[in-house]
Design an enzyme around this catalytic site. Structure first.
Site, PDB file in Angstrom:
ATOM      1  N   THR A  55       0.781  -1.139  -0.076  1.00 26.11           N
ATOM      2  CA  THR A  55      -0.008   0.089  -0.021  1.00 26.11           C
ATOM      3  C   THR A  55       0.766   1.332   0.039  1.00 26.11           C
ATOM      4  OG1 THR A  55      -0.154  -0.092   2.306  1.00 26.11           O
ATOM      5  CG2 THR A  55      -2.132  -1.045   0.997  1.00 26.11           C
TER       6      THR A  55
ATOM      7  N   HIS B 218       7.429  -0.081   6.500  1.00 25.93           N
ATOM      8  CA  HIS B 218       7.339   0.871   7.681  1.00 25.93           C
ATOM      9  C   HIS B 218       7.713  -0.005   8.941  1.00 25.93           C
ATOM     10  CE1 HIS B 218       3.569  -0.378   8.744  1.00 25.93           C
ATOM     11  NE2 HIS B 218       2.757   0.147   7.699  1.00 25.93           N
TER      12      HIS B 218
ATOM     13  N   HIS C 183       6.106  -3.377   9.747  1.00 32.76           N
ATOM     14  CA  HIS C 183       6.413  -4.511   8.998  1.00 32.76           C
ATOM     15  C   HIS C 183       7.745  -5.260   9.582  1.00 32.76           C
ATOM     16  CE1 HIS C 183       4.231  -2.374   5.850  1.00 32.76           C
ATOM     17  NE2 HIS C 183       3.847  -3.350   5.799  1.00 32.76           N
TER      18      HIS C 183
ATOM     19  N   LYS D 140      -9.204  -1.306  10.506  1.00 31.46           N
ATOM     20  CA  LYS D 140      -9.492   0.100   9.796  1.00 31.46           C
ATOM     21  C   LYS D 140     -10.876   0.316  10.172  1.00 31.46           C
ATOM     22  CE  LYS D 140      -5.616  -0.146   7.842  1.00 31.46           C
ATOM     23  NZ  LYS D 140      -4.876  -1.308   8.084  1.00 31.46           N
TER      24      LYS D 140
ATOM     25  N   ARG E  29     -10.214   1.510   2.480  1.00 32.61           N
ATOM     26  CA  ARG E  29      -9.011   1.704   1.749  1.00 32.61           C
ATOM     27  C   ARG E  29      -9.070   2.186   0.354  1.00 32.61           C
ATOM     28  NH1 ARG E  29      -4.259  -2.574   3.467  1.00 32.61           N
ATOM     29  NH2 ARG E  29      -3.603  -1.665   5.341  1.00 32.61           N
TER      30      ARG E  29
ATOM     31  N   GLN F  71      -7.510 -14.124   1.686  1.00 33.44           N
ATOM     32  CA  GLN F  71      -6.262 -14.584   2.146  1.00 33.44           C
ATOM     33  C   GLN F  71      -6.313 -16.044   2.336  1.00 33.44           C
ATOM     34  OE1 GLN F  71      -5.329 -11.800   5.134  1.00 33.44           O
ATOM     35  NE2 GLN F  71      -4.141 -13.480   6.243  1.00 33.44           N
TER      36      GLN F  71
ATOM     37  N   ASP G 210      -3.297  -9.063  14.725  1.00 37.78           N
ATOM     38  CA  ASP G 210      -4.691  -8.740  14.170  1.00 37.78           C
ATOM     39  C   ASP G 210      -5.262  -9.389  12.967  1.00 37.78           C
ATOM     40  OD1 ASP G 210      -2.549  -7.750  12.622  1.00 37.78           O
ATOM     41  OD2 ASP G 210      -3.281  -5.695  11.992  1.00 37.78           O
TER      42      ASP G 210
ATOM     43  N   LYS H 143       0.512   1.619  19.628  1.00 35.76           N
ATOM     44  CA  LYS H 143       1.212   1.122  18.353  1.00 35.76           C
ATOM     45  C   LYS H 143       2.578   1.916  18.335  1.00 35.76           C
ATOM     46  CE  LYS H 143      -1.567  -1.127  14.929  1.00 35.76           C
ATOM     47  NZ  LYS H 143      -1.822  -1.138  13.438  1.00 35.76           N
TER      48      LYS H 143
ATOM     49  N   LYS I  17       4.664   5.435  15.088  1.00 40.12           N
ATOM     50  CA  LYS I  17       4.036   6.719  14.674  1.00 40.12           C
ATOM     51  C   LYS I  17       4.761   8.050  15.320  1.00 40.12           C
ATOM     52  CE  LYS I  17       0.403   4.898  12.798  1.00 40.12           C
ATOM     53  NZ  LYS I  17       0.040   5.260  11.464  1.00 40.12           N
ATOM     54  N   THR I  18       5.174   8.705  14.134  1.00 38.13           N
ATOM     55  CA  THR I  18       5.993  10.160  14.472  1.00 38.13           C
ATOM     56  C   THR I  18       5.175  11.261  14.108  1.00 38.13           C
ATOM     57  OG1 THR I  18       6.882  10.462  12.176  1.00 38.13           O
ATOM     58  CG2 THR I  18       8.003   8.936  13.648  1.00 38.13           C
TER      59      THR I  18
END
Length: 405
Positions: A40, A45, A48, A82, A86, A171, A192, A227, A230-231
């Site tokens: 995506t 990031h 992963h 989510k 998306r 999946q 998840d 989580k 995150k910045t």
């Protein structure tokens, strides 16, 4: 010690479908397993990161990773975790992102001589005949049971589309297809993904009457359950063009004391004896452990040279001496002089918004060359540059260089 014990000791394992059988399988044969990655973005990031560490541990133990790139499923979108649907992606964007992923994964995984595979589920999902798939796969799924899955609950509140509802089936089909093609017996993923993974395990066991297994690893969260990764600028990317090695290093250098041992166990290959020693340090000494964590993690993602540069830049800032070339840099043009410092820093992403910047200035949280900026209307002028650069300090730990281009 088996690789299962290694993963357990380091804190990776969240849930497993058949623990005793998986242990036995790992001991008696080299297992082909897969982890899925949705393309995506054009970079992986930190979310992963755990998956790649799991693959690396497994490969070092002799097992074969299959990195499944979701070129087909990315056109649908995983509803897991989510609240909004998306955006769908074009084939060209997906193909580009897949190439970017492989370059980053090669730091962790050896793809030579078939030791690991990278495959795209678009190769089979896009060729499926809808009627045939419904007849072949549909009878093995209960809609009532699917609707109880955690991955759908959040989306149900806003409205789950039929498009997204198909994701679990797709999946599960991936697992069955990989089982046919590569004798893949194990699917792994973040916790998840538990509902989706169980669906694949049960599909193979029911339809094929073959052994299949699932294992989820813990999500990368802080001790408070939030989580990690995150910045202020968004995700902590593995691509240096999106998150510089210095920013990446600083993120891990500044984790809370309570998270140091967990991060060392999950995100480095340091022996657990050393992980526990570093994690047990207290008060000021825990900073030594944070420096080790930041260096080791940055070295894994960006290489030793970049890790050293980031480390040296951090030390230079802390000590007030040394080379600052690796500190995040904002190049200024002639047109930038006369602008308010607040507007410039907001434009460059130092502040998420101007209102955030105003609050920080009003709280004495912004400095220019160690001088507090107290005026929200402070204007940047060329006369301020007696040196080749100016150092901006945001809060207690974040630094940026302003240089004239």
């Amino acid at each position: 010690m088996s690789v299962f014990d290694t993963l357990k000791e380091r804190g990776f394992i969240a849930q497993v479908t058949h623990e005793n059988e998986i242990r036995e399988l790992f001991d008696k044969e080299k297992v082909s397993f897969y982890i899925g990655f949705d393309p995506t973005a054009d970079s992986l990031h930190v979310g992963h990161f755990l998956g790649m560490m799991v693959m690396a541990h497994m490969q070092q133990a002799g097992h074969r990773p299959i990195c499944l790139i979701g070129g087909g499923t990315a056109t649908v979108g995983d509803p897991s975790g989510k609240t909004d649907m998306r955006k769908m992606m074009t084939d060209e964007v997906i193909a580009h992102n897949c190439e970017c992923f492989k370059k980053q994964m090669q730091r962790f995984i050896d793809f030579s001589d078939g030791k690991a595979l990278m495959v795209n589920n678009g190769d089979w999902l896009k060729k499926l005949n809808y009627i045939e798939m419904l007849r072949d796969i549909g009878p093995h799924f209960s809609v009532n049971r699917m609707l109880t899955a955690e991955c759908y609950k959040q989306r149900m509140e806003k409205g789950l589309t039929f498009l997204e509802f198909n994701y679990m089936i797709m999946q599960a089909y991936d697992f069955m297809e990989l089982n046919h093609r590569y004798d893949c017996k194990l699917e792994m993923g973040g916790d998840d993904q538990w509902s989706n993974i169980i669906a694949g395990v049960e599909l193979i066991r029911r339809k094929e009457a073959k052994a299949a297994f699932g294992l989820t690893f813990t999500l990368l969260t802080t001790s408070e359950g939030k989580k990690m990764g995150k910045t202020e600028k968004g995700a902590l990317w593995l691509d240096p063009a999106k998150t510089s090695p210095y920013e990446f290093y600083q993120y891990w250098r500044n984790v809370t004391d309570a998270d140091v041992e967990k991060c060392l166990a999950l995100l480095t290959f340091l022996p657990m004896k050393e992980v526990k020693r570093l994690g047990s340090l207290q008060d000021q000494a825990i900073n030594d452990a944070k420096k080790v964590l930041a260096f080791e993690v940055t070295k894994l993602i960006h290489g030793e040279a970049e890790a050293l540069s980031a480390q040296q830049a951090a030390e230079a800032l802390f000590n007030g001496t040394g080379n600052l070339d690796n500190v995040p840099t904002i190049e200024l043009s002639e047109a930038d002089f006369g602008l308010k410092l607040l507007d410039l820093l907001a434009r460059e992403g130092v502040f998420a918004s101007k209102s955030e910047g105003r609050r920080l200035i009003q709280q004495n949280g912004l400095s220019l060359q160690d001088e507090k900026i107290t005026d929200v209307d402070f204007v940047l002028s060329k006369e301020l540059f007696s040196e080749k650069s100016l150092l901006v300090k945001k809060g207690k730990k974040k630094y940026y260089r302003l240089v004239i281009a």
